[in-house]
Design an enzyme around this catalytic site. Sequence first.
Site, PDB file in Angstrom:
ATOM      1  N   SER A   1       0.826  -1.196   0.000  1.00 24.83           N
ATOM      2  CA  SER A   1       0.000   0.000   0.000  1.00 24.83           C
ATOM      3  C   SER A   1       0.866   1.253   0.000  1.00 24.83           C
ATOM      4  O   SER A   1       1.597   1.483  -0.950  1.00 24.83           O
ATOM      5  CB  SER A   1      -0.957  -0.057   1.194  1.00 24.83           C
ATOM      6  OG  SER A   1      -1.998   0.860   1.037  1.00 24.83           O
TER       7      SER A   1
ATOM      8  N   ASP B   1      -9.955  -5.247  -4.866  1.00 26.31           N
ATOM      9  CA  ASP B   1      -9.374  -4.201  -4.031  1.00 26.31           C
ATOM     10  C   ASP B   1     -10.068  -2.860  -4.305  1.00 26.31           C
ATOM     11  O   ASP B   1     -10.046  -2.355  -5.422  1.00 26.31           O
ATOM     12  CB  ASP B   1      -7.876  -4.085  -4.330  1.00 26.31           C
ATOM     13  CG  ASP B   1      -7.115  -3.341  -3.254  1.00 26.31           C
ATOM     14  OD1 ASP B   1      -7.705  -2.446  -2.621  1.00 26.31           O
ATOM     15  OD2 ASP B   1      -5.927  -3.646  -3.059  1.00 26.31           O
TER      16      ASP B   1
ATOM     17  N   HIS C   1      -7.530  -5.782  -0.497  1.00 24.75           N
ATOM     18  CA  HIS C   1      -6.373  -5.044   0.002  1.00 24.75           C
ATOM     19  C   HIS C   1      -5.643  -5.731   1.159  1.00 24.75           C
ATOM     20  O   HIS C   1      -4.411  -5.721   1.226  1.00 24.75           O
ATOM     21  CB  HIS C   1      -6.824  -3.650   0.449  1.00 24.75           C
ATOM     22  CG  HIS C   1      -5.749  -2.614   0.403  1.00 24.75           C
ATOM     23  ND1 HIS C   1      -5.226  -2.127  -0.768  1.00 24.75           N
ATOM     24  CD2 HIS C   1      -5.092  -1.975   1.394  1.00 24.75           C
ATOM     25  CE1 HIS C   1      -4.298  -1.226  -0.509  1.00 24.75           C
ATOM     26  NE2 HIS C   1      -4.207  -1.111   0.793  1.00 24.75           N
TER      27      HIS C   1
END
Length: 403
Positions: A174, A345, A378
Amino acid sequence: MVAAGALVAFFLQLAAAAVAKPSFRGRDIAGSGGPCALAVTPLGYPCEEHQVTTADGYILSLQRIPRCRGGGWAPGARAGQPVLLQHGVLVDGMSWLLASPEESLPFILADRGFDVWIANTRGTRWSQRHVSLHPSSRLYWNWSWDDLVVNDLPAMVDYVCKQTWQKPHYVGHSMGTLVALAAFSEGRLVDQLKSAALLTPVAYLAHITTPIGILLARAFVGEIISGFLGVAEFNPLSPPVTNLIRAFCRTSGMNCYDLVGSITGKNYCLNSSAVDVFLKYEPQPTSTKTMVHFAQTVRDGVLTKYDYVVPELNIASYGQSEPPVYDMSSIPASFPLFLTYGGRDSLADPADVRLLLDDLRGHDPGKLTVQYLDQFAHLDFVIGVCARDYVYKDMIAFFDRFN
């Protein structure tokens, strides 16, 4: 773990019932209370606590797992090849260590002979020290993720290189991918790293699909918190932030109860016990300026340095009235990259990842590996129980190509 302003709401759900957590602010973690003692040595792995000071005075903590469980060398060990793990926003390095040794990436790497280093960026629990500033000061929090690109990441990579006399591999998740990509685009670190594995790569955020994240970004929430409330530290459990988020959660159509799925996307192999352990240690603070920077990226659809909005302030910082763009196509074509992303995601949306891949279309095909997992979201890439089989196995094979 987890990127973009949208995820703030996920953590703020906890605020109303949160039990006050002990403050680790300013603690010297060389003693018995650091991540090594909490999450590593009880499982039989050797662990070392390290500290590095950035060029602008922030004192960061690093945890090192130099060998496999029991302290010996694993069969077929890679001669202690170092690898540096960088977490996302609103979490710290503990986020990598909360599953079992069979499922957590640092332990999997250590058991395969890697010399594992875990980063903790400024402002998080174990990295809230500075040579002259106290975290209660607004000046302490006067930074955005641009400063991680320029200061934190280079300091940690340089430290690992000097400690090991080797170039490390890099793993980011991320925001950990964002700061790396921004650095690579400016020619930083590419000569000090062997390769980079980017889990849920974030360079564009124009297509995030979580409604809360879109609302927060478009409503300039970071600017509101910073400008009108005077809050420089973005602490997800602090009253100014929780009260504001509750107000947004009362907006028609906002669902602030099923937040794991509605914020990150429907994760494929995330079980409730993993989430419970995760929330025992997270979230972590960051600067409000960083959250504003994320909101700018969502709203503007382009990846730039922090926009001070007032042309004179941008000129003072950058020598031009608009903030400079991070050009992903400038990443050296010969630098080895492993990118993996998921079809579910909601933060690193596949459409945004494809924009990044389009920027990388001139990359050396032999140095670029792309993995797409249709059912992953995610959080699957860090605390998913099946990440070992779907992600880490291929990532380690990629590393071995460039050892």
